[in-house]
Design a protein around this motif. Structure first.
Motif, short mmCIF file in Angstrom:
data_model
loop_
_atom_site.label_atom_id
_atom_site.label_comp_id
_atom_site.label_asym_id
_atom_site.label_seq_id
_atom_site.Cartn_x
_atom_site.Cartn_y
_atom_site.Cartn_z
N VAL A 245 0.84 -1.19 0.00
CA VAL A 245 0.00 0.00 0.00
C VAL A 245 0.88 1.25 0.00
O VAL A 245 2.03 1.21 0.43
N SER A 246 0.32 2.34 -0.49
CA SER A 246 1.01 3.63 -0.51
C SER A 246 0.43 4.51 0.58
O SER A 246 -0.78 4.55 0.78
N ILE A 247 1.32 5.23 1.28
CA ILE A 247 0.91 6.05 2.42
C ILE A 247 1.50 7.44 2.26
O ILE A 247 2.71 7.58 2.00
N SER A 248 0.68 8.46 2.43
CA SER A 248 1.18 9.82 2.35
C SER A 248 1.26 10.44 3.74
O SER A 248 0.56 10.03 4.66
N HIS B 214 9.87 7.94 13.26
CA HIS B 214 8.76 7.84 14.22
C HIS B 214 7.46 7.55 13.46
O HIS B 214 6.63 6.77 13.93
N CYS B 215 7.30 8.17 12.28
CA CYS B 215 6.12 7.91 11.45
C CYS B 215 6.07 6.44 11.08
O CYS B 215 5.03 5.80 11.17
N VAL B 216 7.21 5.92 10.65
CA VAL B 216 7.31 4.50 10.27
C VAL B 216 6.92 3.61 11.45
O VAL B 216 6.14 2.68 11.30
N ALA B 217 7.44 3.93 12.63
CA ALA B 217 7.15 3.14 13.82
C ALA B 217 5.66 3.17 14.15
O ALA B 217 5.07 2.13 14.48
N SER B 218 5.04 4.34 14.05
CA SER B 218 3.61 4.47 14.35
C SER B 218 2.75 3.66 13.39
O SER B 218 1.85 2.92 13.81
N VAL B 219 3.04 3.79 12.10
CA VAL B 219 2.27 3.07 11.09
C VAL B 219 2.48 1.57 11.24
O VAL B 219 1.53 0.78 11.20
N GLY C 120 7.03 12.51 0.57
CA GLY C 120 6.36 11.98 -0.62
C GLY C 120 5.45 10.84 -0.24
O GLY C 120 4.90 10.81 0.85
N THR C 121 5.32 9.89 -1.14
CA THR C 121 4.48 8.73 -0.88
C THR C 121 5.36 7.55 -0.48
O THR C 121 6.22 7.14 -1.25
N SER C 122 5.16 7.07 0.73
CA SER C 122 5.90 5.91 1.24
C SER C 122 5.12 4.65 0.90
O SER C 122 3.92 4.71 0.63
N THR C 123 5.80 3.50 0.92
CA THR C 123 5.10 2.25 0.68
C THR C 123 5.28 1.32 1.87
O THR C 123 6.31 1.32 2.53
N GLU D 298 -9.48 -2.02 6.10
CA GLU D 298 -8.98 -2.17 7.48
C GLU D 298 -7.54 -1.69 7.59
O GLU D 298 -7.15 -1.15 8.62
N VAL D 299 -6.77 -1.82 6.52
CA VAL D 299 -5.41 -1.28 6.52
C VAL D 299 -5.48 0.24 6.54
O VAL D 299 -4.75 0.90 7.29
N SER D 300 -6.38 0.81 5.74
CA SER D 300 -6.56 2.27 5.69
C SER D 300 -6.93 2.81 7.07
O SER D 300 -6.43 3.85 7.51
N GLU D 301 -7.81 2.08 7.77
CA GLU D 301 -8.23 2.49 9.11
C GLU D 301 -7.05 2.49 10.08
O GLU D 301 -6.90 3.40 10.89
N ALA D 302 -6.19 1.47 9.98
CA ALA D 302 -5.01 1.39 10.85
C ALA D 302 -4.04 2.53 10.56
O ALA D 302 -3.49 3.16 11.47
N VAL D 303 -3.85 2.82 9.28
CA VAL D 303 -2.97 3.92 8.87
C VAL D 303 -3.53 5.26 9.37
O VAL D 303 -2.79 6.10 9.89
N ALA D 304 -4.84 5.43 9.25
CA ALA D 304 -5.49 6.66 9.72
C ALA D 304 -5.35 6.79 11.23
O ALA D 304 -5.16 7.89 11.76
N GLU D 305 -5.43 5.67 11.94
CA GLU D 305 -5.28 5.66 13.40
C GLU D 305 -3.90 6.19 13.79
O GLU D 305 -3.74 6.84 14.82
N ALA D 306 -2.91 5.93 12.95
CA ALA D 306 -1.54 6.42 13.20
C ALA D 306 -1.39 7.88 12.77
O ALA D 306 -0.37 8.50 13.04
N GLY D 307 -2.40 8.41 12.05
CA GLY D 307 -2.37 9.81 11.67
C GLY D 307 -1.95 10.08 10.23
O GLY D 307 -1.60 11.20 9.88
N TYR D 308 -2.01 9.06 9.39
CA TYR D 308 -1.57 9.21 8.00
C TYR D 308 -2.68 8.76 7.05
O TYR D 308 -3.72 8.29 7.49
N THR D 309 -2.43 8.90 5.77
CA THR D 309 -3.47 8.63 4.78
C THR D 309 -3.02 7.56 3.80
O THR D 309 -1.91 7.64 3.24
N LEU D 310 -3.87 6.55 3.62
CA LEU D 310 -3.60 5.53 2.63
C LEU D 310 -3.97 6.10 1.26
O LEU D 310 -5.06 6.64 1.09
#
Length: 75
Positions: free
Chosen positions: A7-10, A16-21, A42-45, A58-70
């Protein structure tokens, strides 16, 4: 047998972002591992290995919980 979903994450800018996601995605039932390739500003994967098919929602929801956007891979 394991399944892999990439998945791609913006919005991620640092380790710290990586750890949260990673922590949020790993909390999804069935996830074995998460490998995030950071592209700061940029866009991380994230490559997710799991024992079952994962729903992108459900992955999008987890990413959003960490504060980022799928970013939809279906665009």
């Amino acid at each position: 047998m394991s399944n892999t979903l990439t998945v791609s994450i913006s919005g991620m800018t640092c380790g710290h972002c990586v750890a949260s996601v990673t922590e949020e995605i790993e909390s999804i039932a069935g996830v074995d591992s998460v490998d995030v390739a950071l592209n700061a500003g940029g866009t991380s994967t994230a490559t997710i290995t799991s024992v079952r098919d994962l729903d992108e929602a459900e992955v999008s929801e987890a990413v959003a919980e960490a504060g980022y956007t799928l970013v939809s891979n279906n665009a």
